[in-house]
Design a protein around this motif. Sequence first.
Motif, short mmCIF file in Angstrom:
data_model
loop_
_atom_site.label_atom_id
_atom_site.label_comp_id
_atom_site.label_asym_id
_atom_site.label_seq_id
_atom_site.Cartn_x
_atom_site.Cartn_y
_atom_site.Cartn_z
N GLY A 71 3.12 -1.51 17.89
CA GLY A 71 3.42 -0.80 16.65
C GLY A 71 4.03 -1.70 15.59
O GLY A 71 3.99 -1.40 14.41
N MET A 72 4.59 -2.81 16.03
CA MET A 72 5.17 -3.73 15.05
C MET A 72 4.10 -4.41 14.23
O MET A 72 4.32 -4.76 13.08
CB MET A 72 6.03 -4.77 15.76
CG MET A 72 7.24 -4.14 16.41
SD MET A 72 8.27 -5.40 17.13
CE MET A 72 9.77 -4.47 17.32
N GLY A 95 5.98 3.04 15.33
CA GLY A 95 5.37 1.87 14.69
C GLY A 95 5.15 2.03 13.19
O GLY A 95 5.02 1.04 12.47
N LEU A 96 5.10 3.28 12.72
CA LEU A 96 4.97 3.49 11.27
C LEU A 96 6.19 2.97 10.52
O LEU A 96 6.14 2.73 9.32
CB LEU A 96 4.80 4.99 10.96
CG LEU A 96 3.57 5.72 11.50
CD1 LEU A 96 3.69 7.21 11.24
CD2 LEU A 96 2.31 5.18 10.87
N THR A 132 8.46 0.46 11.99
CA THR A 132 9.03 -0.81 12.44
C THR A 132 8.42 -1.99 11.71
O THR A 132 7.23 -2.02 11.45
CB THR A 132 8.80 -1.00 13.96
OG1 THR A 132 7.42 -0.80 14.25
CG2 THR A 132 9.65 -0.06 14.77
N PHE A 177 5.03 -4.69 10.22
CA PHE A 177 3.97 -3.88 9.65
C PHE A 177 4.31 -2.40 9.86
O PHE A 177 4.04 -1.85 10.91
CB PHE A 177 2.63 -4.23 10.29
CG PHE A 177 1.49 -3.42 9.74
CD1 PHE A 177 1.03 -3.65 8.45
CD2 PHE A 177 0.89 -2.44 10.50
CE1 PHE A 177 -0.02 -2.91 7.94
CE2 PHE A 177 -0.16 -1.69 9.98
CZ PHE A 177 -0.61 -1.92 8.71
N GLY A 178 4.92 -1.77 8.88
CA GLY A 178 5.26 -0.35 9.00
C GLY A 178 4.66 0.39 7.82
O GLY A 178 5.21 0.41 6.73
#
Lengths: 188, 442, 330
Positions: B345-346, B386-387, B389, B392-393
């Motif tokens: 998610g990162m 992950g949205l 973090t 890349f969020g």
Amino acid sequence: MSEEDTSELQEDRFVPSLSESPYGAVLGSFSAAMSAVGTAGIGALMLLIVLDVIGRNFLDAPITGVSEIAARSVVAIVFLQVPAAILQLRLTRADFLVRRLQKSSPKTVAWLEALFCLAGAIVFALILWASWPKLLSAWQTAEFFGVQGVWTIPTWPFRGITILGCALAVLAALYRAREEIRSARSAA
Amino acid sequence: MTTLTVGFILIAVLIGLVLLGMQIAYALFGVAFLGIWIIRGNIDLSFRMLELTAYSGIADYLFATIPLFVLMGLLVSVSNVGRDTFEVAEELLRRMICGLGVATVAANTIFAAVTGVSIASAAVFTRVAVPEMKRHGYRPAFSAGTVAGSSVLGMLIPPSLLLIIYGVLAEVSIGGMFIAGIIPGLMLALGFVAMLIGITIAFPRFVLNDPDAVRERRMDRDFKPMPLRDLVLKLIPIVLLVVLVLGGLYTGFFTPTEAGGIGAFGALIVALSRRSLDRHKLWQVMKQTGVISVSILLLLVAASFYSRMLAIAGLPNAIAGLVTDSGFGPLGFLFFYAVIILLMGMILDSTSILLIMVPIAAPIAQGLGIDLMHFGIVTVIAVEIGLLTPPFGISVFTVHNTLNDPNVSVEQIFAATLPFIAVMLVVLVIVALIPATATVFL
Amino acid sequence: QQSLTVNIGSSHPEANIWVYAMKNTFQPEVNRILAENGNEYQVNWVENYAGTLYKFTDTREAVMDGIVDVGMVGTVWEGANMPLQNVTYFTPFATEDHRMIIEIFDDLSENLPELKNSWAENGMVHLSSLITDSYDIYATFPVASMADLQNRKLNAPGTSANWLRETGATPVDGALTTYYTNIQTGVTEGTLSFASGILPTRVYEVAPELTRVGIGSMYFGGIAANKDFFEGLPAPVQTAFREAARATSIAHGDYVGDLAARALDEMQAAGLTIHQLPDEEKAKWVNGLPNIIEPWLEQTGEAGKTVLKAYFSALRERGATPLRNWDEGL
Ligand code: NA
Ligand code: NA
């Protein structure tokens, strides 16, 4: 409708004037036109679904093939919009490093950006190269999707859109690369 | 060098390029093209896989709903339905500690019932809630963080694009997934509220620029309350949309996949009837929809090409083998799986993670006796973290782009979402430990 | 000893009826035969099952383009490029005996030039036939007469939509994966499908009334090898593939038969009620259908006529009595 709402919706500035950059102007107008077709496609998709739901529930007359048509359309929508998205710098990325570097060494950033744009041009050239033989064979064999006797739609226009979209995407990415290289030079 | 080693090296290259700032779609395409060429020793195969993926990788009714969900979000936004919902919440929660923060969460929760993508919520409430919070003494970065944090509710409370995608990938009922998402979604919303209140009491400086002024306003007895009639009028459009989307869904009027189209149409009607949309503005909204959608969809094509390369490298099988050999129990596996998703998610977007992980993990989970609906909710919560973090969020980026305020940096917004991530982690653990939170209504 | 790498794959998972015998019969049989014949060759299988490399829409291209060397090819999804193979879908109510369909198409794909060439033109060699068991109606209501179908919404994707023409029922698009939700939420009231497909998707939970109609077993596609790959194989390996393919056909027929029988038992235990559509109602259905083979014949021309004739005489040779003579007047 308040003012701050409208400001965000203004996105038309990516087409440079003809005198400023003839290449960019032509490319930009062409991309904008393609993107407009894709945009209209989204609206058509919405109407298609609504009509299908209404037809099915009230008229016992669903529209056959909505799911396949929607499936093919979404691919077309992507390739219609890609050139404009490249020119508008709208492709998703993690730009924290670039933004950091921007202050200290804008020149490095410009070169890096130019490199990324070239990578984009290569990627779309690869898709173009991989896809055009299938356009030819789809045209020659009159390939279709759907069900014989119920409804059929030729596939070549969809394959053609992929080719057209990729070709323009390559040009758009090259144009962006040239702009970045220019700004790298002028930053020196 | 084994193909597996090549696979891991290619993952490292991808991460490197993404961190450098290359457009993620370019990086995925490029690395996957090279990967297939190297592993199979045949550049022709790279070309053929590329063609197949470009032509049919996202040729699915399911993906056609993405632009429609985006369109719905933007229409709801220009017709000020989001603003009205927020204003009502603000009015009702005026006396609450961190009232505007709680109002943002509340409005997001209701809004989540009509939208299926989090970025729609993020974009709407950035414009609606952040200026209001700033005006009343909240720190701009905290305000932006609150919007980004609470926007994740859009994907857990039905309808939800992520739940649809999971349902398709794991071959479980999408209607069932929607029901399974309700309680965890509400838990998350309540958790956010508790956290906001707690943090405002414990660390007022983290939340507010001027705590005293805010307290004064909260205690102010002289304000004019909103007339009940206005309150109801402001709520009608959102209620109608919720009834249309959820009602239609559960009476069999349309399928979850069709909800995006119907919802967008409903939002269009609302926008037109409120006269907030002329022809020119409608065209602008449509164009904006196209631009946002293409960036998501192109990423999906690229991610699908990339995951096929990983399959050729034998990575999914290797990971499945690793998990089976490690002798994990169901809980151990869930934990291990959630950690991998959090790491992914990162650097990856939520849909790509689902596309890569679910086909590998769902059969393993099923083999371990984990209910696939429960597993899906755990997956989606982990993916949603992950949205928020870094690096890349996407929710944070959306808020940052929409806000367009030079004084609020992306890093500040990331920092402000940390308490939200903490709440999500807690909810993730609770849901993982208690399957009934997801399956009780099924 | 010489080692060969063979990429084998499918768009569907290993437990799927069309993939099961590939993994559980074809691969081990090839290994066994090669071992028995002196172990001169050994196959190193690289498995790409479950759609990790391509989607169900791309099964033909995957084998044709060599993404896999051997794969499950669903000709049912290839109406444009391999229309001849879809003859069964345009001639419903032919036979419920799925083993017969396997036998007929194993024979015709090898011995009828039109079919054999069609595989060759698409860069493939047909190894073994894949089929479905017979189609029936799984619904929220029993069907005692054709009147019961009036104004009903049934999932009937693709070519099977044709089977509902003039019945008064409305075909709604879908796939095995969407039937459950569609019926549960009332988007549809049932589906045309087959027992071995319905069992794993648990559709019987929401559509507990099965009406046996016997629309028939359908030819779904084949296990095929990439042509260049196959022709490049050493002769003994080619022979082993052929022999293994024969065993695979039998295993596939048995697996589908067993699964369908088990499915009916399990579904009944779970509350499924089975009804039978009376013969005279069935006759009304069959004879009421428009001439649905017509557009197919137009598309496929002379080759189509040959395939249809060969298919129907093969059916009759084996003692089947199709309820409608779709080949009449050719
Ligand atoms: Na939602
Ligand atoms: Na992230």
